[in-house]
Design an enzyme around this catalytic site. Structure first.
Site, PDB file in Angstrom:
ATOM      1  CD  GLN A  50      -2.872  -1.026   2.381  1.00  0.00           C
ATOM      2  OE1 GLN A  50      -2.751  -1.578   3.310  1.00  0.00           O
ATOM      3  NE2 GLN A  50      -4.009  -0.086   2.142  1.00  0.00           N
ATOM      4  CB  CYS A  95      -9.253  -0.821   2.283  1.00  0.00           C
ATOM      5  SG  CYS A  95      -7.498  -1.321   1.548  1.00  0.00           S
ATOM      6  CG  LEU A  96      -5.366   3.354   5.686  1.00  0.00           C
ATOM      7  CD1 LEU A  96      -3.956   3.103   6.096  1.00  0.00           C
ATOM      8  CD2 LEU A  96      -5.963   4.666   5.911  1.00  0.00           C
ATOM      9  CG  HIS A 137      -8.318  -6.240   5.024  1.00  0.00           C
ATOM     10  ND1 HIS A 137      -9.504  -5.601   4.298  1.00  0.00           N
ATOM     11  CD2 HIS A 137      -7.391  -5.306   4.429  1.00  0.00           C
ATOM     12  CE1 HIS A 137      -9.239  -4.460   3.648  1.00  0.00           C
ATOM     13  NE2 HIS A 137      -8.150  -4.306   3.962  1.00  0.00           N
ATOM     14  CD  GLU A 138      -4.048  -4.809   6.567  1.00  0.00           C
ATOM     15  OE1 GLU A 138      -3.334  -4.597   5.165  1.00  0.00           O
ATOM     16  OE2 GLU A 138      -4.927  -3.988   6.736  1.00  0.00           O
TER      17      GLU A 138
END
Ligand code: QAP
Ligand code: CO
Length: 171
Positions: A50, A95-96, A137-138
């Site tokens: 990310q 999510c960022l 998720h990550e």
């Protein structure tokens, strides 16, 4: 140093990350930058991809009962592998890299994971609750996947339409 977060639909988010080989000071400064970035952007989880680094590294820092994020609770997760998945649970994820969008996602309720800490020490843990959700998720990010890929066809179409509208509006 606070780094820029890569935002959907940037193709770099689709890259498959690679294992960390050296547990050195360069890794430590990357982990420190990731932490600073995650806190600055008000995230509870962040994968290295990310910020454009294709390495198998992720952070999770959930809030306590008072809603505060304590650095003592920070999980620094390197080269993770899932050994076991059990049950299922639905949680409203965000999510960022997809700011402002949240939707219900089904994942395993309990997982057993193994990973390394910043010193190369192996950790094996059972996780449940939000920690298990965040880890899945990550870890998806490390394989180049985003939570919106788990939406139904119609929900995904609606999301894409709204996202395009947003990009056009310059937000
Ligand atoms: C992943 O997500 C996650 O839309 C971490 O405007 C998701 O930190 C873990 C964020 C669900 C557990 C459950 C999202 C910040 C942060 C936004 C995040 C936003 C600002 C998301
Ligand atoms: Co995310």
């Amino acid at each position: 140093m606070i780094r820029d977060i890569i935002v959907y639909p940037d193709n770099r988010l689709r890259k498959v990350s690679k294992d960390v080989l050296k547990f050195d000071t360069e890794l430590h400064s990357l982990l420190d930058d990731m932490y600073e970035t995650m806190i600055a952007k008000e995230g509870i989880g962040l994968a290295a991809i990310q910020i454009g680094i294709d390495k198998n590294i992720l952070l999770i820092n959930l809030a306590d009962e008072e809603g505060r994020q304590n650095k003592e609770d920070l999980l620094e997760v390197i080269n993770p592998k899932i050994n076991r998945l059990e049950g299922s649970e639905i949680y409203q994820e965000g999510c960022l890299s997809i700011p402002g969008y949240y939707d219900d996602i089904k994942r395993a309720k309990q997982i057993n994971v193994e990973y390394f800490d910043r010193f190369g020490k192996k950790i094996v843990r059972d996780l449940d609750g939000l920690l298990a959700i965040a880890m899945q998720h990550e870890m998806d990010h490390l394989k180049g996947h985003l939570f919106i890929e788990k939406l139904s066809y119609l929900k995904r179409k609606k999301f894409e339409k709204e996202w395009k509208k947003r990009l056009k509006a310059g937000k």
